[in-house]
Design a protein around this motif. Sequence first.
Motif, PDB file in Angstrom:
ATOM      1  N   HIS A  65      24.890 -10.802  17.793  1.00  0.00           N
ATOM      2  CA  HIS A  65      25.802 -11.911  17.485  1.00  0.00           C
ATOM      3  C   HIS A  65      25.011 -13.218  17.480  1.00  0.00           C
ATOM      4  CE1 HIS A  65      29.003  -9.058  18.392  1.00  0.00           C
ATOM      5  NE2 HIS A  65      28.484  -8.880  19.596  1.00  0.00           N
ATOM      6  N   ASN A  66      25.325 -14.091  16.543  1.00  0.00           N
ATOM      7  CA  ASN A  66      24.839 -15.469  16.553  1.00  0.00           C
ATOM      8  C   ASN A  66      26.070 -16.376  16.528  1.00  0.00           C
ATOM      9  OD1 ASN A  66      21.853 -15.557  16.533  1.00  0.00           O
ATOM     10  ND2 ASN A  66      22.066 -14.345  14.675  1.00  0.00           N
ATOM     11  N   ILE A  67      26.515 -16.739  17.710  1.00  0.00           N
ATOM     12  CA  ILE A  67      27.731 -17.543  17.865  1.00  0.00           C
ATOM     13  C   ILE A  67      27.350 -19.017  17.748  1.00  0.00           C
ATOM     14  CG2 ILE A  67      29.648 -18.081  19.418  1.00  0.00           C
ATOM     15  CD1 ILE A  67      27.771 -15.169  20.514  1.00  0.00           C
TER      16      ILE A  67
ATOM     17  N   GLU B 116      26.371 -17.414  -1.713  1.00  0.00           N
ATOM     18  CA  GLU B 116      26.739 -16.052  -1.415  1.00  0.00           C
ATOM     19  C   GLU B 116      25.567 -15.091  -1.596  1.00  0.00           C
ATOM     20  OE1 GLU B 116      31.441 -16.504  -2.622  1.00  0.00           O
ATOM     21  OE2 GLU B 116      30.172 -15.105  -3.717  1.00  0.00           O
ATOM     22  N   GLU B 117      24.487 -15.560  -2.229  1.00  0.00           N
ATOM     23  CA  GLU B 117      23.333 -14.690  -2.415  1.00  0.00           C
ATOM     24  C   GLU B 117      22.542 -14.514  -1.130  1.00  0.00           C
ATOM     25  OE1 GLU B 117      21.060 -16.250  -5.585  1.00  0.00           O
ATOM     26  OE2 GLU B 117      22.623 -15.964  -7.078  1.00  0.00           O
ATOM     27  N   VAL B 118      22.809 -15.324  -0.125  1.00  0.00           N
ATOM     28  CA  VAL B 118      22.127 -15.185   1.156  1.00  0.00           C
ATOM     29  C   VAL B 118      23.179 -15.001   2.253  1.00  0.00           C
ATOM     30  CG1 VAL B 118      19.969 -16.352   0.670  1.00  0.00           C
ATOM     31  CG2 VAL B 118      21.979 -17.732   1.129  1.00  0.00           C
ATOM     32  N   PRO B 119      23.921 -13.870   2.217  1.00  0.00           N
ATOM     33  CA  PRO B 119      25.056 -13.679   3.108  1.00  0.00           C
ATOM     34  C   PRO B 119      24.695 -13.648   4.576  1.00  0.00           C
ATOM     35  CG  PRO B 119      24.470 -11.614   2.030  1.00  0.00           C
ATOM     36  CD  PRO B 119      23.660 -12.703   1.380  1.00  0.00           C
ATOM     37  N   ASP B 120      23.418 -13.324   4.937  1.00  0.00           N
ATOM     38  CA  ASP B 120      23.055 -13.235   6.341  1.00  0.00           C
ATOM     39  C   ASP B 120      23.133 -14.569   7.061  1.00  0.00           C
ATOM     40  OD1 ASP B 120      20.538 -10.624   6.182  1.00  0.00           O
ATOM     41  OD2 ASP B 120      22.706 -10.553   6.347  1.00  0.00           O
ATOM     42  N   PHE B 121      23.218 -15.661   6.304  1.00  0.00           N
ATOM     43  CA  PHE B 121      23.259 -16.970   6.952  1.00  0.00           C
ATOM     44  C   PHE B 121      24.640 -17.273   7.508  1.00  0.00           C
ATOM     45  CE2 PHE B 121      19.231 -17.065   5.655  1.00  0.00           C
ATOM     46  CZ  PHE B 121      18.907 -17.594   4.432  1.00  0.00           C
ATOM     47  N   GLY B 122      25.590 -16.393   7.259  1.00  0.00           N
ATOM     48  CA  GLY B 122      26.931 -16.597   7.783  1.00  0.00           C
ATOM     49  C   GLY B 122      27.753 -17.492   6.880  1.00  0.00           C
ATOM     50  N   MET B 123      29.070 -17.413   7.044  1.00  0.00           N
ATOM     51  CA  MET B 123      29.975 -18.222   6.242  1.00  0.00           C
ATOM     52  C   MET B 123      30.577 -19.305   7.120  1.00  0.00           C
ATOM     53  SD  MET B 123      29.784 -16.950   3.264  1.00  0.00           S
ATOM     54  CE  MET B 123      31.185 -17.702   2.474  1.00  0.00           C
ATOM     55  N   LEU B 124      30.502 -20.551   6.669  1.00  0.00           N
ATOM     56  CA  LEU B 124      31.097 -21.664   7.406  1.00  0.00           C
ATOM     57  C   LEU B 124      32.543 -21.815   6.969  1.00  0.00           C
ATOM     58  CD1 LEU B 124      28.204 -24.239   7.114  1.00  0.00           C
ATOM     59  CD2 LEU B 124      28.909 -22.997   9.143  1.00  0.00           C
ATOM     60  N   LYS B 125      33.445 -21.691   7.922  1.00  0.00           N
ATOM     61  CA  LYS B 125      34.857 -21.844   7.613  1.00  0.00           C
ATOM     62  C   LYS B 125      35.183 -23.332   7.539  1.00  0.00           C
ATOM     63  CE  LYS B 125      35.774 -19.567  11.279  1.00  0.00           C
ATOM     64  NZ  LYS B 125      36.487 -18.975  12.411  1.00  0.00           N
TER      65      LYS B 125
ATOM     66  N   PHE C 248      36.742 -36.331  14.426  1.00  0.00           N
ATOM     67  CA  PHE C 248      35.657 -35.362  14.542  1.00  0.00           C
ATOM     68  C   PHE C 248      35.790 -34.271  13.489  1.00  0.00           C
ATOM     69  CE2 PHE C 248      35.664 -37.253  18.739  1.00  0.00           C
ATOM     70  CZ  PHE C 248      34.311 -37.347  19.041  1.00  0.00           C
ATOM     71  N   LEU C 249      34.658 -33.910  12.908  1.00  0.00           N
ATOM     72  CA  LEU C 249      34.572 -32.746  12.036  1.00  0.00           C
ATOM     73  C   LEU C 249      33.925 -31.653  12.872  1.00  0.00           C
ATOM     74  CD1 LEU C 249      34.897 -31.526   9.209  1.00  0.00           C
ATOM     75  CD2 LEU C 249      32.619 -32.367   8.668  1.00  0.00           C
ATOM     76  N   GLN C 250      34.655 -30.576  13.119  1.00  0.00           N
ATOM     77  CA  GLN C 250      34.152 -29.556  14.031  1.00  0.00           C
ATOM     78  C   GLN C 250      34.607 -28.177  13.583  1.00  0.00           C
ATOM     79  OE1 GLN C 250      35.814 -31.110  17.653  1.00  0.00           O
ATOM     80  NE2 GLN C 250      37.841 -30.287  17.260  1.00  0.00           N
ATOM     81  N   ASP C 251      33.813 -27.177  13.918  1.00  0.00           N
ATOM     82  CA  ASP C 251      34.141 -25.805  13.560  1.00  0.00           C
ATOM     83  C   ASP C 251      33.309 -24.861  14.426  1.00  0.00           C
ATOM     84  OD1 ASP C 251      35.355 -23.699  12.314  1.00  0.00           O
ATOM     85  OD2 ASP C 251      34.752 -24.249  10.292  1.00  0.00           O
ATOM     86  N   CYS C 252      33.613 -23.569  14.352  1.00  0.00           N
ATOM     87  CA  CYS C 252      32.899 -22.588  15.151  1.00  0.00           C
ATOM     88  C   CYS C 252      32.939 -21.232  14.464  1.00  0.00           C
ATOM     89  CB  CYS C 252      33.514 -22.488  16.552  1.00  0.00           C
ATOM     90  SG  CYS C 252      35.256 -21.998  16.540  1.00  0.00           S
ATOM     91  N   GLU C 253      32.085 -20.338  14.926  1.00  0.00           N
ATOM     92  CA  GLU C 253      32.006 -18.987  14.363  1.00  0.00           C
ATOM     93  C   GLU C 253      31.724 -17.987  15.478  1.00  0.00           C
ATOM     94  OE1 GLU C 253      31.997 -15.675  12.470  1.00  0.00           O
ATOM     95  OE2 GLU C 253      32.491 -17.494  11.357  1.00  0.00           O
ATOM     96  N   ASP C 254      32.531 -16.903  15.537  1.00  0.00           N
ATOM     97  CA  ASP C 254      32.351 -15.867  16.554  1.00  0.00           C
ATOM     98  C   ASP C 254      31.216 -14.908  16.216  1.00  0.00           C
ATOM     99  OD1 ASP C 254      34.573 -16.848  17.905  1.00  0.00           O
ATOM    100  OD2 ASP C 254      35.951 -15.453  16.936  1.00  0.00           O
ATOM    101  N   ASP C 255      31.007 -14.648  14.924  1.00  0.00           N
ATOM    102  CA  ASP C 255      30.034 -13.651  14.455  1.00  0.00           C
ATOM    103  C   ASP C 255      30.240 -12.307  15.158  1.00  0.00           C
ATOM    104  OD1 ASP C 255      27.965 -12.708  12.869  1.00  0.00           O
ATOM    105  OD2 ASP C 255      26.420 -13.194  14.334  1.00  0.00           O
ATOM    106  N   GLY C 256      31.498 -11.890  15.251  1.00  0.00           N
ATOM    107  CA  GLY C 256      31.808 -10.575  15.812  1.00  0.00           C
ATOM    108  C   GLY C 256      32.069 -10.558  17.302  1.00  0.00           C
ATOM    109  N   GLU C 257      31.743 -11.629  18.010  1.00  0.00           N
ATOM    110  CA  GLU C 257      32.010 -11.717  19.454  1.00  0.00           C
ATOM    111  C   GLU C 257      33.319 -12.469  19.624  1.00  0.00           C
ATOM    112  OE1 GLU C 257      31.580 -10.220  22.215  1.00  0.00           O
ATOM    113  OE2 GLU C 257      29.571 -10.853  22.801  1.00  0.00           O
ATOM    114  N   THR C 258      34.414 -11.730  19.601  1.00  0.00           N
ATOM    115  CA  THR C 258      35.750 -12.311  19.512  1.00  0.00           C
ATOM    116  C   THR C 258      35.988 -13.403  20.555  1.00  0.00           C
ATOM    117  OG1 THR C 258      36.576 -10.183  18.725  1.00  0.00           O
ATOM    118  CG2 THR C 258      38.214 -11.776  19.463  1.00  0.00           C
ATOM    119  N   ALA C 259      36.433 -14.559  20.068  1.00  0.00           N
ATOM    120  CA  ALA C 259      36.824 -15.728  20.884  1.00  0.00           C
ATOM    121  C   ALA C 259      35.631 -16.514  21.425  1.00  0.00           C
ATOM    122  CB  ALA C 259      37.741 -15.340  22.034  1.00  0.00           C
TER     123      ALA C 259
END
Length: 320
Positions: free
Chosen positions: A220-222, A146-155, A235-246
């Motif tokens: 955005h970094n999607i 959490e000390e480097v929040p700019d790297f994004g959070m992996l759900k 499969f282990l899979q996930d995604c992140e919108d980073d503010g660009e919905t969907a």
Amino acid sequence: MADIITSEDEGDLQAQIEEVEALSSIYGDEWCVIDEASRIFCIKISNGLDDPKLTACLQIILPSDYPSAAPPIYQINAAWLRGPERTELANSLEDLYVEHAGESILYLWVERIREFLLEKSQSLETVNQSENVNMTAEEEDEDDDEEVPDFGMLKMNTENAHLFMHHAHDEELPPIKHGNTITDRRSTFQPHLAPVVTPRQVKMVLEKLYENKKIASATHNIYAYRIHCEDKNSFLQDCEDDGETAAGGRLLHLLQILDARNVMVVVSRWYGGILLGPDRFKHINNCARNILVEEGFTACTDEANKSAVKSRKPKSKKTK
């Protein structure tokens, strides 16, 4: 009348040039030019502390009539900045602009954001001191993240959380490829690809990408990733919108359609001030598909298509 407008425009342009030169001199490597022709810039701002370390990227678009008549168009990129805190900071920036209307404002904005980061750091320190509890080793590592929040959070689901810790010290950073950009109405899209076999490597790739000032400053970094677990045939899979919905879900769907395995794709978008509508999703997926094809991560689909074609029986011709 036309001469007056031209004179004002020239005055604004000169004021912008002088302000940009001053900011570049003051902030050095923290200042970054995204698109000089479109007057798009960014600056990475930090609280100057090691613990807790907070950073934010201020992305700025300078309109032709700034500073005489219009404020800069801006966006603050910081994963930790949400809800009421984001509103509070935005209001303080707007108050500064109103107070100094017609003047160059960017330096005051940058220093106000820096003050906000310091205030946030102090409040975090107070909370941490008041919550002196025993933590497990895994919780301590999560706190470090959490000390480097700019790297994004992996759900992630809790059942997969341990995979981030697995081989944390002996895994190597996968090679990262950067694809060709697509530009449309001043918005620019660029894909990045890396082969990954564990969620820990996903995190490593994100951290490495965010070390690049230009990528860190993207609006955005999607991203999406898809890892094949052979032992479980799943499969282990996930995604992140980073503010660009969907956008993240669409990117993951592309990986599924192409049956891309053991790979992650990140698409950076730098917003140019003009709304693209549904075209933005087309550009995101086209970027991603191009780099997947170039790096050979669509081979499974290509082979499957070839097999399907070979297995089809030719239609018998009708006899007259």
